[in-house]
Enzyme design. Structure first.
Site, PDB file in Angstrom:
ATOM      1  CB  CYS A   2      26.958  30.825 -15.015  1.00 18.83           C
ATOM      2  SG  CYS A   2      28.732  30.824 -14.905  1.00 18.83           S
ATOM      3  NE  ARG A  27      22.063  31.692 -11.555  1.00 13.95           N
ATOM      4  CZ  ARG A  27      21.773  30.593 -10.888  1.00 13.95           C
ATOM      5  NH1 ARG A  27      20.639  30.512 -10.233  1.00 13.95           N
ATOM      6  NH2 ARG A  27      22.578  29.568 -10.876  1.00 13.95           N
ATOM      7  CD1 TRP A  77      31.274  33.654 -10.601  1.00 15.64           C
ATOM      8  CD2 TRP A  77      30.260  35.630 -10.419  1.00 15.64           C
ATOM      9  NE1 TRP A  77      31.676  34.212  -9.430  1.00 15.64           N
ATOM     10  CE2 TRP A  77      31.083  35.420  -9.279  1.00 15.64           C
ATOM     11  CE3 TRP A  77      29.530  36.819 -10.519  1.00 15.64           C
ATOM     12  CZ2 TRP A  77      31.182  36.353  -8.254  1.00 15.64           C
ATOM     13  CZ3 TRP A  77      29.631  37.734  -9.479  1.00 15.64           C
ATOM     14  CH2 TRP A  77      30.445  37.506  -8.369  1.00 15.64           C
ATOM     15  CG  ASN A 101      24.949  27.881 -15.448  1.00 18.27           C
ATOM     16  OD1 ASN A 101      25.377  28.541 -16.374  1.00 18.27           O
ATOM     17  ND2 ASN A 101      23.727  28.033 -14.956  1.00 18.27           N
ATOM     18  N   GLY A 102      28.700  25.883 -13.896  1.00 23.42           N
ATOM     19  CA  GLY A 102      29.385  24.905 -13.047  1.00 23.42           C
ATOM     20  C   GLY A 102      30.851  24.817 -13.410  1.00 23.42           C
ATOM     21  CD  GLU A 481      30.960  37.864  10.145  1.00 21.58           C
ATOM     22  OE1 GLU A 481      31.670  38.854  10.331  1.00 21.58           O
ATOM     23  OE2 GLU A 481      30.102  37.822   9.230  1.00 21.58           O
ATOM     24  CE  LYS A 485      27.042  39.579   8.862  1.00 21.07           C
ATOM     25  NZ  LYS A 485      28.362  39.545   8.375  1.00 21.07           N
ATOM     26  CD  GLU A 488      26.951  43.797   8.780  1.00 23.05           C
ATOM     27  OE1 GLU A 488      27.044  42.567   8.953  1.00 23.05           O
ATOM     28  OE2 GLU A 488      27.248  44.347   7.720  1.00 23.05           O
ATOM     29  CG  HIS A 504      41.221  40.847  31.734  1.00 26.79           C
ATOM     30  ND1 HIS A 504      42.132  40.839  32.759  1.00 26.79           N
ATOM     31  CD2 HIS A 504      41.232  39.600  31.216  1.00 26.79           C
ATOM     32  CE1 HIS A 504      42.705  39.643  32.844  1.00 26.79           C
ATOM     33  NE2 HIS A 504      42.165  38.869  31.907  1.00 26.79           N
ATOM     34  CE  LYS A 600      27.302  42.125  -0.408  1.00 29.02           C
ATOM     35  NZ  LYS A 600      27.416  41.422   0.886  1.00 29.02           N
TER      36      LYS A 600
END
Ligand code: F6R
Length: 605
Positions: A2, A27, A77, A101-102, A481, A485, A488, A504, A600
């Protein structure tokens, strides 16, 4: 997450608030609203709209607010309740308005008490309790500031709060804990509040970045700050001059900012979900686990890696069979589906076409479904029967970082919840797991000198002929991962491998220009992984070892802290791999936030 903006002064307030909120759009939000009070008439006009700020602009197009007054605005949000107008802020009492917010963790307890006193709630949000609690205290004390102070001292959780009330028509009451809030005074005495500095740039040159548990009251040309009922004088800092820089909060790239904010974000993900040694998901009915004897997780890319890591935890801790499917494969596989399986889809965007289709297949086959997702009201969230939001906030960098962290964390909490439901975890074990969970915000916080060290060693890795990221157990998905990263954003060839698989086949590639990034956790199969790395060293491979224990044979070494839980090592290494990819990409001069060929949100097959 938010965004919040507030203003006291003579400027036209509607436009000022909306343009401030526009600066906070990055945000992420799904609804917005504002309230403007005219000091003399004490009239409060308020407006709310679902969707983009242009909808709020449309709703307010015939409204102007010239002359002296106060105003608050918000982009929401969704965390508690759908993105609807009723749930949008400001929330309204009889004579007061609040934006927040929160997350208010104890909102249910407060709501119950107020409902018993006859207060009617209209929204599904946690925020609404603030305004009613304030008015409830005001009715008792008839003192606006004391009522606000009492309200804040009764809240548990994270908050940036702005409250206006007809009982003090020239003031904004504010409070901050765990989520950001800045307040500034212009040279002519106007007061501006915001969740980040971007909306304030151009209106004031400096401001106060409030510390946790600070609250107070502002009127024209005057701000009074308090902590624990005592007046304080917080430090005033210069605000940046460049808005784009301000949106990135001083970081060069959104990805870098997102790596750094993981500690705060993870705290948000945990908020209200770990209480008295138990895991709570208020959005989840325990029924979701009834008669379940298998977990199937399905996702793409980074989200698939989060699922893969969680599969180890489901089997080990929840003692349940756990399968992981790549969504694009699952779609056409005609899998044999068992009604006693819980089908979990994991998605940052909630819009990935393959994952969405996989979810439809599972739903049509009559399976129980659960979405672990970052975007409320996304297609996947709307379709799944059960949803847990990961609360990572908008992720702008195309290469996912904080979303991955919150996915793994959320899945780990689901694992614990299921283990408890199935009674396969002792209280002692659960206590240990929760201790580790609560340690993750610290494990992902970036230690002094770490980024600088990675920057320095990153120059060794620019001109090889490829990378292997290797690890065992949960560190194998982390290796996948790490490799993803790097490829990409650096466009260098990188692969993740289970350490034990190297001999192997892939070991044939090893020479002095082949880089191996070895994940050597102390808690998990250390000696086994170490021998795999030694086999690479013996063939003159170039090795970067990441471990709590010194590893003399490595060409480069990054030391992590000693932990007694594998997940703490996992998260600390995760951050190192993210920064490693970032620094190599920067050295190569690539566009970190928008790497070539990538989108995205992958809404096509
Ligand atoms: C990698 C990345 C992608 C996404 C994948 C799935 O950094 O972001 O691999 O993880 O496209 O996207 P979501 O999670 O939105 O379903």
């Amino acid at each position: 997450m938010c965004g919040i903006v507030g203003y006291i002064g003579n400027k036209e307030k509607k436009n000022l608030i909306i343009s401030g909120l526009k600066e906070l759009e990055y945000r992420g939000y799904d609804s917005s609203g504002l309230a403007v009070m005219d000091k003399n008439s004490k009239d409060i006009n308020h407006f709310k709209a679902v969707g983009k700020l242009s909808n709020l602009e449309e709703k307010t197009k015939n409204f102007n607010s010239y002359g002296f007054g106060v105003a608050i605005g918000h982009t929401r949000w969704a965390t508690h309740g759908k993105p609807t107008e009723i749930n949008a802020h400001p929330h309204i009492g009889k004579y007061s308005f609040v934006t927040h917010n929160g997350i208010i963790e104890n909102y249910k307890e407060i709501k119950q008490i107020l409902e018993k006193k006859g207060v009617k709630f209209i929204s599904q949000t946690d925020t609404e309790v603030i305004v009613h609690l304030f008015e409830n205290f005001y009715e008792d004390t008839k003192d606006v500031f004391k009522a606000f102070e009492a309200t804040i001292s009764n809240l548990v959780g994270s908050f940036a709060i702005l409250l206006i009330t007809k009982k003090a028509p020239d003031k904004i009451f504010f409070a901050k804990n765990s989520v950001p809030l800045i307040v500034a005074k212009s040279s002519s005495g106007e007061i501006i509040f915001s969740s980040s500095d971007a909306p304030i740039i151009g209106l004031a040159d400096d401001g106060v970045y409030l510390d946790d548990m600070t609250y107070g009251v502002a009127s024209f040309n005057e701000i009074n700050f308090f902590q624990n009922a005592k007046t304080i004088n917080p430090a005033i800092k210069n605000l940046p001059k460049d808005k784009n820089y301000a949106q990135k909060e001083g970081f060069r790239f959104f990805m870098e900012k997102e790596i750094y904010e993981q500690s705060t974000i993870i705290t948000e993900t945990l908020m209200g979900r770990v209480k008295e040694n138990e895991i709570y998901f208020e959005e989840l009915d325990d029924d979701v686990f009834k008669n379940i004897d298998e977990i199937i997780m399905c996702a793409c890319g980074t989200s698939y890696h989060a699922a893969l890591a969680a599969s180890y935890l489901f089997e080990r801790i929840s003692k349940i069979r756990a399968k992981v499917e790549i969504a694009s494969e699952f779609r056409y596989k005609n899998s044999f589906l068992n009604k006693n399986s819980l089908f979990i889809v994991i998605s940052q965007s909630g819009e990935t076409a393959d994952t969405l289709e996989a979810l439809k297949i599972a739903k049509n086959a009559g399976l129980k479904t659960l979405a672990i997702c970052n975007v409320d009201n996304s297609s996947i969230v709307r379709l799944a029967k059960n949803v847990i939001l990961t609360r990572a906030g908008i992720e702008k960098g195309v290469a996912s970082t904080k979303a991955f962290a919150t996915q793994v964390l959320t899945l780990w909490m689901v694992v614990l919840k299921l283990a408890k439901y199935k009674k396969v975890i002792s209280n002692n074990e659960l206590e240990n797991e929760i201790k580790a969970l609560l340690n993750i915000p610290k494990a992902v916080s970036i230690k002094d000198g770490l980024q600088d060290k990675i920057y320095r060693i990153s120059k060794h890795y620019l001109y090889g002929h490829g990378f292997f990221f290797i690890g065992r157990d949960i560190f194998y998905p982390l290796a996948l991962e790490g490799a993803l990263k790097l490829k990409e954003i650096s466009y260098l060839h990188a692969e993740g491998y289970a350490s034990g698989e190297m001999k192997h086949g892939p070991i044939a590639l090893v020479d002095e220009r082949l880089f191996t990034i070895a994940l050597l956790p102390k808690t998990t199969l250390y000696d086994k992984t170490k021998s795999n790395v030694e086999e690479i060293v013996a063939r003159d491979g170039f090795v970067l070892a990441i471990s709590p224990d010194e590893f003399d044979l490595a060409d480069d070494f990054i030391k992590i802290s000693t932990h007694d839980h594998p997940m703490c090592e996992f998260f600390e290494m995760m951050v190192i791999l993210q920064i490693f990819a970032l620094e190599i990409s920067i050295r190569l001069g690539n566009d970190v936030d928008m790497p070539r060929n990538l989108a995205k949100s992958v809404t096509v097959e």
